[in-house]
Design an enzyme around this catalytic site. Structure first.
Site, PDB file in Angstrom:
ATOM      1  N   HIS A   1      92.128 -11.687  -7.998  1.00 46.48           N
ATOM      2  CA  HIS A   1      91.529 -10.783  -8.962  1.00 46.48           C
ATOM      3  C   HIS A   1      91.580  -9.300  -8.599  1.00 46.48           C
ATOM      4  O   HIS A   1      90.641  -8.909  -8.016  1.00 46.48           O
ATOM      5  CB  HIS A   1      90.187 -11.096  -9.531  1.00 46.48           C
TER       6      HIS A   1
ATOM      7  N   CYS B   1      95.541 -14.530 -11.755  1.00 44.23           N
ATOM      8  CA  CYS B   1      94.815 -15.694 -11.634  1.00 44.23           C
ATOM      9  C   CYS B   1      95.577 -16.944 -12.712  1.00 44.23           C
ATOM     10  O   CYS B   1      96.494 -17.287 -12.419  1.00 44.23           O
ATOM     11  CB  CYS B   1      93.363 -15.590 -11.708  1.00 44.23           C
TER      12      CYS B   1
ATOM     13  N   GLU C   1      91.445  -6.670  -9.975  1.00 42.82           N
ATOM     14  CA  GLU C   1      90.654  -5.723 -10.993  1.00 42.82           C
ATOM     15  C   GLU C   1      89.253  -5.524 -10.088  1.00 42.82           C
ATOM     16  O   GLU C   1      88.533  -4.504 -10.385  1.00 42.82           O
ATOM     17  CB  GLU C   1      90.555  -6.229 -12.419  1.00 42.82           C
TER      18      GLU C   1
END
Ligand code: GLN
Length: 542
Positions: A514, A380, A516
């Site tokens: 994102h 990001c 993750e």
């Protein structure tokens, strides 16, 4: 029939109610039940989207675009069920709903009160948007005794009556502190906390006692006696070396067995094979790598909770331990030569972030990684900083920057005011409210089949979660690609750059989303698996 388990916390905060809920969810799932996890937060913010990471840790984003508490991340990682907007609510949202109804005259002139109107809205939330799950686990944020959480506790007390005790269980997480000077574990705080709950009309069915050392039988009996629960339902919750050992540890103490017994369920023993495998990988890695995370909130690792977990997952996939060097990017700005901090690391990751402060250091980190051929992963904001770096130093656009930092000569990162989601036009105002004005939630992207990322994902259509206002400016695509930064993933309409990479670098990838947030211990995200592998290859070179 859906059963409800309400998890409250007492004595002190930060005992890990979120993990406790997630672990119970995993155990019930491992017994073959369908579970859903929910969080009720007592603060007045409508959602955590506008809260500082210093105050509240990471903001977890769901596929359907809700900005939620980080505990929803634990829930997803442990049970693999994608969390939804309807799984997280705050006092702020409950009150906005109630006040909205009052303004529309929906209460037909009644005096609007905490009981029954606010408690009704809370109960509605708890019961809404379910798909016939066997269990709904609802965690109540805060600590019993707080003024703020009273309406939530009252609502769950009422539900206990309305649904019947055969469908509701109250679990209470407390602390049994070790007092070194007395050489004793103390049960009094737990007794007080259970009394406090009882004073609100809730008799806990199960007590989970966090403790740093084993709780002797005598202490367990004492807690049982004073708190009015059978001794087998006083479950010791001892500290463990990895959070993924929690389900196994709770099972060994009988937590899930007692939950099933409460509901009269004769369930099969849980299959904990996949948890044991994960824990073994974490405990006995075959090597290690060191990754620097260069960010702004590095002294508060809760701000990067999912990221740290995704790193662990990437380590599990490669059977290595990932050591994280948390580096404050402002250090680089203060003294340029601080870049030598990055000299020994095997990979550099610049995570999401907001605002100009600390950005120069992140740009330096991207430059260091690019020039020294160190694996670089920009997430990001970390992707945006890598694009600015490439624009300035590869494409010769020295005035390149992001409009997030103010007007600039070459806005390679800029605000987009409209975009397409599927066939629908979505818009945002440049000067709108801060809350809920970002590109949020799951969006599709299309990958260039020749790219490194297509190889990593193994396909060219992906969906990932977003949370940002600014975008890479497509107007600079040509000059950046000519300079060596390839746009390898785009939104389906081809307007929003989703992924950039440098093909002639061992591993240099920036993603606008994102990844993750979707990584799981038993299903590590391919980008993290690949990044850790690249770092491992790099460590073998030096
Ligand atoms: N501040 C950047 C934006 O709003 C990046 C956000 C992020 O990293 N989540 O676009």
């Amino acid at each position: 029939m859906t059963r409800f388990v309400f998890i409250t916390g007492g004595v002190v905060s930060s005992l890990g109610k979120g993990l406790c809920s997630a672990a119970l969810g995993a155990l019930l799932q491992a017994r073959g039940f369908r579970v859903r996890l929910r969080k009720l937060d007592p603060y007045l913010n409508v959602d955590p989207g506008t809260m500082s990471p210093y105050q509240h840790g990471e903001v977890y984003v769901t596929d359907d675009g809700a900005e939620t508490d980080l505990d929803l991340g634990h829930y997803e990682r442990y049970v693999g069920v994608a969390a939804r907007r309807s799984d997280s609510v705050t006092t702020g949202r409950i009150y906005s709903t109630v006040i909205g109804r009052e303004r529309r005259g929906e209460y037909l002139g009644a005096t609007v009160q905490v009981i029954p109107h606010v408690t009704d809205a809370i109960k509605e939330f708890i019961l809404a948007d379910l798909d016939g799950e066997d269990f709904v686990l609802c965690e109540i944020g805060g600590t019993v005794g707080d003024i703020e959480s009273l309406p939530f506790l009252e609502a769950i007390r009422q539900l206990g009556n309305e649904l019947g005790r055969e469908r509701v269980l109250f679990a209470h997480l407390t602390l049994v502190p070790w007092i070194a000077s007395a050489g004793e574990l103390k049960t009094k705080p737990t007794q007080h906390s259970a009394k406090e709950l009882l004073g609100l009309g809730i008799q806990p069915d199960i007590l989970l006692c966090r403790c740093e050392r084993p709780i002797p039988d005598g202490a367990r009996q004492k807690i049982a006696l004073f708190c009015n629960v059978p001794a087998r339902r006083v479950i010791p919750a001892l500290d463990v070396d990895t959070i993924y050992a929690v389900p196994g540890a709770y099972h060994a103490e009988g937590f899930d067995r007692e939950v099933c017994r409460h509901f009269g369920l004769d369930a099969r023993e849980p299959d904990l094979e996949r948890w044991n495998t994960i824990v073994n990988h974490i405990r006995k890695p075959e090597g290690e790598v060191t990754i620097a995370i260069v960010g702004k909130y590095t002294h508060l690792p809760d701000s990067y909770k999912s990221l740290a977990e995704a790193m662990t997952h990437g380590g599990i996939a490669n059977n290595v331990r990932v050591n994280i060097d948390w580096i404050d990017s402002e250090v680089f700005e203060a003294e340029r030569e601080a870049v030598h901090q990055l000299e020994g690391v095997n990979g550099i990751l610049v995570p999401g972030g907001f605002g100009e402060r600390g950005s120069a250091g992140k740009i330096e980190a991207a430059r260091f990684a690019r020039e020294r051929a160190v694996p670089y992963f920009g997430i990001c904001f970390g992707m945006q900083m890598a694009v600015i770096e490439a624009a300035r130093h590869l494409a010769g656009l020295s005035g390149a920057s992001s409009t997030e930092f103010g007007p600039c000569e070459h806005p390679v990162i800029g605000l987009m005011t409209e975009w397409m989601r599927g066939n629908e036009l979505e818009q945002r105002e440049a000067d709108g409210d801060l809350g809920g004005t970002m590109r949020l939630g799951a969006y599709d992207a299309v990958l260039d089949p020749e790219s490194r990322v297509a190889g990593i994902y193994g396909h060219t259509q992906i969906s990932e979660r977003h949370r940002h206002r600014y975008e890479v400016n497509i107007g600079y695509r040509q000059s950046l690609e000519m300079a060596g930064l390839k746009f390898s993933g785009m939104s389906p309409d081809g307007l929003l750059p989703e992924i950039v990479e440098i093909p002639d670098h061992p591993w240099f990838i920036g993603v606008q989303f994102h990844p993750e947030l979707k990584s799981k211990p038993f299903d590590p995200h391919p980008l993290f698996t690949s990044f850790v592998k690249a770092a491992l290859d790099q460590s073998r070179l030096v």
